[in-house]
Write an enzyme that holds these catalytic residues in place. Sequence first.
Site, short mmCIF file in Angstrom:
data_model
loop_
_atom_site.label_atom_id
_atom_site.label_comp_id
_atom_site.label_asym_id
_atom_site.label_seq_id
_atom_site.Cartn_x
_atom_site.Cartn_y
_atom_site.Cartn_z
N GLY A 62 0.74 -1.14 -0.04
CA GLY A 62 -0.05 -0.02 0.18
C GLY A 62 0.67 1.27 -0.01
O GLY A 62 2.00 1.08 0.07
N TYR A 63 0.20 2.53 -0.26
CA TYR A 63 1.20 3.73 -0.14
C TYR A 63 0.39 4.76 0.78
O TYR A 63 -0.67 4.86 0.89
CB TYR A 63 0.86 4.26 -1.77
CG TYR A 63 1.47 3.45 -2.74
CD1 TYR A 63 2.75 3.84 -2.99
CD2 TYR A 63 0.97 2.54 -3.19
CE1 TYR A 63 3.50 2.99 -3.99
CE2 TYR A 63 1.54 1.71 -4.20
CZ TYR A 63 2.82 1.95 -4.59
OH TYR A 63 3.63 1.22 -5.33
N LEU A 64 1.38 5.23 1.60
CA LEU A 64 1.22 6.10 2.58
C LEU A 64 1.13 7.31 1.97
O LEU A 64 0.61 8.45 2.29
CB LEU A 64 2.31 6.39 3.73
CG LEU A 64 2.33 5.14 4.58
CD1 LEU A 64 3.71 4.77 5.42
CD2 LEU A 64 1.27 4.78 5.48
#
Length: 159
Positions: free
Chosen positions: A28-30
Site C-alpha cells: 500500500g501507499y502512505l
Amino acid sequence: MQEIERKFLVKGDGFKRLASAILPICQGYLSSVPERSVRVRLRGEKAYLTVKGMSSREGLSRFEWEKEIFPHEAEELIKLCEPGVIEKSRYLVPAGKHTYEVDEFHGENEGLVVAEIELSTPEEDFIKPEWLGKEVTGDLRYYNSSLTKNPYKNWRGDE
C-alpha cells in the site's frame, strides 16, 4: 540511489515455468503523489518501507530508498495507507545476467501481468524473452501507485 528499470507487458504464461521463485506481495501507499511515493510492502516473509522520487521524463529512472522493517510493522502501516492495496504474485525469472520481476496482479487488477528489469545504465543490453510484450516504461497507468487509484479493470480494454 538511482533506480533504472524498464517495464513490459507479458504475453502468455510461459514465464512461469522459468521462474526461480514466486513471492506473494501485498503493498500500500502512505503517499502516492507524483513527486514522491512512500510504499509499505510485505513480500513473502519480509517487509519493506520504500520512498521513490519522481520519474525522469521518459520514465526510465528515479530515486529510490528502501529499508527493511519488521512484518508486524508493515501490517500496521498498511492500515494507514491510501485506499487500493495492491496484491500480486511476483515471479523471479532469470534471463542472462539479469532477473525479470514478473508481477501477476490479483483483485481489481486481475489480468494484468507486467515484467520489470533493473539495469545498470539506460543503454545496457538485456535479453528479451519471447514472452515479453509491449514496452510500457513511463506509462503512468502501469505504476503500482496509479493502479491503486485507477485499477486495471477500469481501463483494460483501452491499451
